[in-house]
Scaffold this active site. Structure first.
Site, short mmCIF file in Angstrom:
data_model
loop_
_atom_site.label_atom_id
_atom_site.label_comp_id
_atom_site.label_asym_id
_atom_site.label_seq_id
_atom_site.Cartn_x
_atom_site.Cartn_y
_atom_site.Cartn_z
N GLY A 72 71.09 83.17 73.12
CA GLY A 72 72.28 82.68 73.94
C GLY A 72 73.28 82.37 73.20
CB THR A 73 72.50 80.01 70.40
OG1 THR A 73 71.96 78.90 70.98
CG2 THR A 73 74.09 79.43 69.30
CB SER A 201 68.14 83.37 75.35
OG SER A 201 69.32 82.89 74.78
CB ALA A 202 64.60 87.65 75.71
CB THR A 239 68.73 96.74 61.51
OG1 THR A 239 69.22 97.45 59.91
CG2 THR A 239 67.77 97.77 62.13
CB CYS A 329 70.02 71.66 71.92
SG CYS A 329 69.83 73.52 71.98
#
Length: 389
Positions: A72-73, A201-202, A239, A329
């Protein structure tokens, strides 16, 4: 001591066994470079495109509008920086409650690009005024990006992004929302929302760390900030993380397939936690709309303990409980988070302790009972020490 109870799911979630198995299979069998033209490469490419189609289906958008990133960042940085650098955005409207990655990307746009920044001031509940947003948009003709998170990662307040999108459309502003805490937990239909950009974000919904995606509306004409290859519709060179993308896809599929069951379980656990804490800790409060299941995300309960104890996270960890006092964070910082400073009075900041309790569908009432019992011991010790001073 090994962790007995995990209550820090807003920071990251445990990876599901089915996700691990899918990733291992991809690593073992689909090791080709997705950019290669031979069959091994194209098999890996096919996996990525299959996940892209499924993600797009869940959000009701076009597959080409899903761009895989590392998290996400990165997604938030890509969106904000490209809007300023490539789309001519001269003004950003945001809030002091945003995740650090958004806050710093906005600040960077101001310092390095001369972008005007307007911060909407939240009220004592942590709510953003839509009237204030409309007045801010009315005040300038500059090309504007509105960046407001969907659900706050510390107190769980949910923003009405449909109404925000309508206001942005009315004044011709771009709308970006950090949806890291809500994708995988809420049923989102971006075709019904005037939203230009979003992030994911997963690892927030039981997928692997190091993979996420950006939703970028096709008509935005955004450009890459990472150069060096034509991957991801030429919007993110490098990649692709094939096994990570497979893991993201599997995790999202599990969450969306079981959405109602998971949500109902966590809502019950959240209500149970609030009830047990009220019964056990006299004077406890809950920040923002955290206790309200209609106005806050069911995965997060933000408590305000009626005593000062900056070491409470460590003390609970010693009892086998993983929990945080704020977002991951900022949890290492000595001072309160920006969110707490914005919604609490000075005396509350001096005499209370915030605690973020965050759940998953694996959380049980037994977990909560153990946590509340441990917290009660710490509370009673604090009360005795205060009496003896």
């Amino acid at each position: 001591m090994n962790t007995k109870v995990y209550l820090d799911n807003a920071a990251t979630t445990p990876v599901e066994e089915e996700v691990i198995n899918a990733m291992v299979e991809a690593m073992r069998l689909n090791y080709g470079n997705p950019s290669s033209t031979h069959s091994a490469g194209q098999e890996a490419k096919a996996l990525i495109e299959g996940v892209r189609r499924n993600v797009a289906r869940y959000l009701n958008v076009q597959p080409g509008e899903i761009i895989f990133t590392s998290c996400g960042t990165e997604s938030n940085n890509l969106i904000i920086k490209s809007c300023v650098t490539h789309l001519g955005v001269e003004r950003i409207i945001s809030s002091p409650l945003e995740h650090k990655c958004v806050a710093e990307a906005v600040r960077d746009a101001k310092v390095r690009k001369g972008c005007e920044v307007v911060y909407l001031r939240p009220d004592h509940n942590g709510d953003i005024s839509l009237q204030q947003l409309e007045e801010a948009l009315q005040a300038s003709d500059k090309k504007t990006l509105v960046s407001l998170m969907h659900a706050n990662n510390e107190i769980g307040n949910i923003l009405d992004i449909e109404k925000v999108g309508e206001i942005c459309k009315k004044y011709g502003a771009y709308f970006h929302s950090d949806t890291v805490q809500t994708i995988g937990h809420l049923d989102l239909d971006f075709s019904k929302i005037n939203i230009d950009f979003a992030s994911c974000s997963a690892h927030k919904f039981h997928g692997p760390k190091g993979v996420g995606f950006a939703y970028i509306r096709k008509t935005s004409r955004i450009k890459p900030v990472i150069l060096g290859g034509a991957q991801e519709r030429e919007l993110r060179a490098g990649t692709e993380n094939v096994s990570g993308i497979v893991g993201l896809g599997k995790a999202l599929d599990l969450c969306m397939t079981n959405l109602d069951r998971y949500a109902n379980h966590m809502k019950e656990i959240k209500s149970y936690t609030a009830q047990k804490l009220r019964e056990t800790i006299p004077g406890i409060k809950f920040n923002g709309h955290s206790e309200d299941l209609e106005k806050s995300l069911y995965t997060v309960l933000s408590a305000l303990l009626p005593f000062k104890n900056p070491l409470i996270g460590l003390q609970l960890d010693m009892k086998g409980i993983a929990i945080s006092q704020g977002s991951a964070c900022s949890s290492g910082a000595a001072k309160p988070s920006m969110v707490m400073m914005m919604i609490l009075q000075d005396d509350e900041l001096e005499n209370t302790t915030p605690l973020r309790i965050s759940f998953s569908h694996h959380t049980t009432k037994a977990d909560i009972d153990y946590f509340v019992e441990a917290l009660q011991e710490i509370y009673q010790t604090s009360a005795i020490e205060k009496t003896n001073v």
